[in-house]
Design a protein around this motif. Sequence first.
Motif, mmCIF file in Angstrom:
data_model
loop_
_atom_site.group_PDB
_atom_site.id
_atom_site.type_symbol
_atom_site.label_atom_id
_atom_site.label_comp_id
_atom_site.label_asym_id
_atom_site.label_seq_id
_atom_site.Cartn_x
_atom_site.Cartn_y
_atom_site.Cartn_z
ATOM 1 N N PHE A 286 0.856 -1.176 0.000
ATOM 2 C CA PHE A 286 0.000 0.000 0.000
ATOM 3 C C PHE A 286 0.899 1.234 0.000
ATOM 4 N N MET A 287 0.458 2.306 0.562
ATOM 5 C CA MET A 287 1.145 3.579 0.374
ATOM 6 C C MET A 287 2.575 3.595 0.897
ATOM 7 N N LEU A 288 2.806 2.965 2.035
ATOM 8 C CA LEU A 288 4.146 2.999 2.629
ATOM 9 C C LEU A 288 5.154 2.305 1.715
ATOM 10 N N GLU A 289 4.788 1.102 1.252
ATOM 11 C CA GLU A 289 5.696 0.350 0.369
ATOM 12 C C GLU A 289 5.878 1.062 -0.975
ATOM 13 N N MET A 290 4.768 1.609 -1.499
ATOM 14 C CA MET A 290 4.873 2.319 -2.771
ATOM 15 C C MET A 290 5.749 3.563 -2.634
#
Length: 473
Positions: A286-290
């Motif tokens: 989700f956003m953190l990994e992206m």
Amino acid sequence: MNNEQEPKRKRGFQMPHIYVILFIFIIVAAVSTYFIPAGQFDEVTGPEDRVSIDPQSYQQVEQTPVGAEQFMLAIPRGLVDAGEVVFFTLIIGGLFMVLRKTGIIEVGVHKLTRFFAGQSTAVIPILMVVFAVICSIIGTQELSLVYAPVIIPLMIALRYDSIVAVAVALIATTAGFMAGFLNPINTGLAQQIADLPLYSGIEFRLTAFALILGTGIWYVVHYARKVQANPESSLVYEDDAEKRNLYLHQEQTETMEFSKKQKTAAVMLGLLFAVLIYGVIVEGWFMLEMSGLFIVMGIVVGLIAGLTATQICDGFNEGFRDVLVGAVIVGVARAVAIMMEDGQVMDTIIHNLGGAVGHMPGMFSAVGMFVVQLLFNFLVPSGSGQALVTMPIMAPLSDLIGVTRQTAVLAFQFGDGLGNILFPTSGYFMATLVLAGVSWQKWVRFYLPLFFIWTAISGVLLLVAQVIQWNGA
């Protein structure tokens, strides 16, 4: 004479700044905690070990209205709570400024513009179908944050505007999210809570997908053609002046080719985007990994394209500045829900909204559920968050009022999706607008007619589902 005319120009109504609008919402939310009875549901472990609620456990509790200190801390706490989205917004802004500095975007836009020169309108339905299908399968409307900045240069070069680019991203992903025929985030989770077979009723949802997406494509194409024929009819004509200067000149350029370094960098960019797609679909990123991948992407692609370390850092800094307002808006919007949670009135609101549906005429009960979900979406724009709060109430309620649980899930999907690109409390939506340089007020002017069209389509589909007692088995 001029002095007399000056006040007249200032009398026209001007929409307040989005900060002002959100701050008013925060005040209203805080004040409401003094008048709405405090209440709460007991929490239970739901599907996939997520925390849900026990719909039979609602009880009023001692009033805990928001105090001065809580109100003062609302926005800072909102920024902290929404930190993942705030950070994601900043990183995307930085990444695309680095990519612009490499020249890859300009050359790529030039080539795509020439490819679509004779059939420019075709690019809109092609992109919208792709984005909608992806969202209906993996349920990530947040990818609009990635799509919009990528396609803005192309849309400007094809003589459209920033609203067309934003609409292609937001309307397509919303259409896919509303129908959600294989969406684990809203459809799958809601069906699990409602004790329905996973992804059952897919045929009806595919019909809804075709109707909603088809209408959305028609609406965007109609506006795009109007802007292409008369650029000054654009809602963002003045706002897009700098973008037109940057990208429209490329049509007069005879040849723009990738250098060897740019070709290698473009290939690496494609490979890293493939990693992104794999991570989202397979690994559940989700956003953190992206965000982490986007940092790596900016550094690696920038170095391969020939930028120095200092140029890459400057690119990130410039991009951060460009999207700073959008990042802050996300946190300010989150403060509205924080006030309701601190005052313990959120559960009271959903309890009473559910009760209101139970008193509606049988034929319109499903539509009533849709309206309730749409209203509650203002407070909880998260699809999974809304499912965990509302579906434990709506699923058993549907049994009592003669609505199938499958229809109740569909009402949730429609209500959740429609508001996500209208309400300023939706973080990813507001961030997407700022990344594209489109104000919320101008987006509302563009989107509102389609919002009402989609509302009507949703109502008709729910009435049909109600009449045929659709269970999707």
